[in-house]
Write a protein that holds these residues in place. Structure first.
Motif, mmCIF file in Angstrom:
data_model
loop_
_atom_site.group_PDB
_atom_site.id
_atom_site.type_symbol
_atom_site.label_atom_id
_atom_site.label_comp_id
_atom_site.label_asym_id
_atom_site.label_seq_id
_atom_site.Cartn_x
_atom_site.Cartn_y
_atom_site.Cartn_z
ATOM 1 N N ILE A 166 -37.161 5.338 -11.610
ATOM 2 C CA ILE A 166 -36.059 5.007 -10.686
ATOM 3 C C ILE A 166 -34.918 4.363 -11.463
ATOM 4 C CG2 ILE A 166 -35.340 3.646 -8.689
ATOM 5 C CD1 ILE A 166 -38.230 3.885 -7.659
ATOM 6 N N GLY A 167 -35.277 3.428 -12.364
ATOM 7 C CA GLY A 167 -34.290 2.808 -13.237
ATOM 8 C C GLY A 167 -33.080 2.301 -12.486
ATOM 9 N N ASN A 168 -31.899 2.713 -12.945
ATOM 10 C CA ASN A 168 -30.639 2.291 -12.327
ATOM 11 C C ASN A 168 -30.135 3.265 -11.271
ATOM 12 O OD1 ASN A 168 -30.436 -0.022 -13.986
ATOM 13 N ND2 ASN A 168 -29.579 1.226 -15.652
ATOM 14 N N ASN A 169 -30.947 4.266 -10.951
ATOM 15 C CA ASN A 169 -30.518 5.269 -9.964
ATOM 16 C C ASN A 169 -30.587 4.698 -8.547
ATOM 17 O OD1 ASN A 169 -30.212 7.901 -11.574
ATOM 18 N ND2 ASN A 169 -32.197 7.130 -12.260
ATOM 19 N N ARG A 212 -25.632 13.727 -1.412
ATOM 20 C CA ARG A 212 -25.358 12.788 -2.502
ATOM 21 C C ARG A 212 -25.112 11.355 -2.026
ATOM 22 N NH1 ARG A 212 -25.067 15.491 -7.225
ATOM 23 N NH2 ARG A 212 -24.885 17.773 -7.035
ATOM 24 N N GLU A 213 -25.832 10.964 -0.966
ATOM 25 C CA GLU A 213 -25.745 9.578 -0.514
ATOM 26 C C GLU A 213 -26.576 8.660 -1.393
ATOM 27 O OE1 GLU A 213 -26.030 8.976 3.704
ATOM 28 O OE2 GLU A 213 -25.167 10.954 4.127
ATOM 29 N N ALA A 214 -27.417 9.232 -2.240
ATOM 30 C CA ALA A 214 -28.180 8.507 -3.248
ATOM 31 C C ALA A 214 -28.716 9.532 -4.238
ATOM 32 C CB ALA A 214 -29.318 7.716 -2.611
ATOM 33 N N GLU A 215 -29.168 9.040 -5.388
ATOM 34 C CA GLU A 215 -29.715 9.941 -6.409
ATOM 35 C C GLU A 215 -31.172 10.305 -6.141
ATOM 36 O OE1 GLU A 215 -27.985 11.399 -8.840
ATOM 37 O OE2 GLU A 215 -26.262 10.449 -7.868
ATOM 38 N N LEU A 216 -31.868 9.410 -5.456
ATOM 39 C CA LEU A 216 -33.292 9.598 -5.186
ATOM 40 C C LEU A 216 -33.587 9.198 -3.747
ATOM 41 C CD1 LEU A 216 -34.577 7.805 -8.414
ATOM 42 C CD2 LEU A 216 -34.698 10.274 -8.033
#
Length: 305
Positions: A166-169, A212-216
């Motif tokens: 998940i990191g910074n995504n 594209r409201e979030a990356e994940l």
């Protein structure tokens, strides 16, 4: 003896009539039989409740209503309101403490809607035996540079590896549902959480991701099975966020006889094959995701008293 029974039924009916005027009332098996109606609280979601009058849980509860000899009524709700609609109370969570407050109309007698068994829900509800298996997964758009984990026989290690990616995504979540990040240790650790609040329908998570409201995003397996087909080539599964979970029907704490009657009915349809027909109708291919849950040994365990 017959006179006493008739008086009991009349008393139950009177209690129901009076309580219906106050708007706050939960009923156990005998009151529901006296009323002659079972109100099923359902949320359109992942083929459990399709929104078109059918679904895995809809057909199952229709069969249960017939089993106990009453009329079936489907009452639509949402994940934010469903417990309030069952108990006439709002759930209040403060850390590990869970309580109830307020007075609201009771709109249903049981919840069956792909409803995940979670500890905070168990504090205020009675759950049936598991009706279906699940697991929360991490999803990305197909064009994401995040690659799915290879996977192993060590589920805990796979979960750790997935969470690390998940990191910074940004991560799309829905609080107070099975996709609440607090259920999986994802809150308060620096993850860029994007709470989806446009509506309370989990079916909207993938469209929001593609928008594209979030990356994940998080999603559970029953929904993933349907979305991988619906959005073929547009999304991919990165890995698991949770261990295996159980879905079950839920009842008020003061309706143990209704819950027990449902458990008896569930055991019966698992034994006579009706349950398998429903699984194959609404979730073809799900058995390969959860072979242990659908094994004959596990079914025998659930059927045993």
């Amino acid at each position: 003896m017959q006179v006493i029974k008739r008086l009991g039924v009349l008393l139950c009916s009177l209690i129901w009539l009076l309580a219906s005027h106050t708007g706050v009332y939960s009923a156990d098996l005998q009151e529901i039989k006296a009323r002659g109606e079972l109100r099923h609280l359902g949320i359109p979601y992942a083929n459990f409740v399709t929104g078109s009058g059918d679904g895995f849980d809809v057909e199952m509860v229709q069969g249960f209503a017939k089993h106990i000899g009453v009329k079936y009524t489907l009452v639509y709700t949402d994940f934010y309101s469903v417990i309030r609609d069952l108990l006439g109370k709002n759930v209040v969570r403060k850390g590990a403490d869970v309580g109830l407050e307020g007075d609201f109309p009771v709109k249903g007698d049981m919840i069956a809607t792909g409803f995940t068994v979670l500890p905070w829900r168990e504090a205020v509800l009675l759950y049936s035996q598991p009706t279906f298996p699940s697991q929360v997964l991490l999803l990305a758009r197909a064009d994401s540079n995040i690659a799915p984990i290879k996977g192993s026989k060590d589920l805990e290690q796979d979960i750790k590896e997935t969470k690390k990616l998940i990191g910074n995504n940004s991560l799309l979540v829905m609080e107070r549902t099975c996709l609440d990040p607090s259920n999986y240790g994802l809150k308060g650790i620096g993850v860029d959480l994007r709470a989806y609040t446009k509506n309370t329908n989990l079916n909207e998570m993938v469209p929001a991701l593609l928008n594209r409201e979030a990356e994940l995003t998080l999603l559970d397996v029953p929904d993933v099975i349907l979305d991988l087909k619906k959005w073929a080539g547009k999304i991919k599964v990165i890995g698991p966020i949770s261990g295996h979970q159980d879905l079950a029907a839920a009842f008020p704490k003061d309706a143990p006889e209704l819950r027990d009657a449902f458990n008896e009915y569930l055991a019966q349809i698992k034994k006579d094959g009706t349950y398998d027909i429903l699984v194959d109708k609404y979730y073809p291919g799900v058995r390969r995701y959860f072979p242990a849950f659908f094994s004959r040994e596990n079914e025998a365990k659930l059927l045993s008293p």
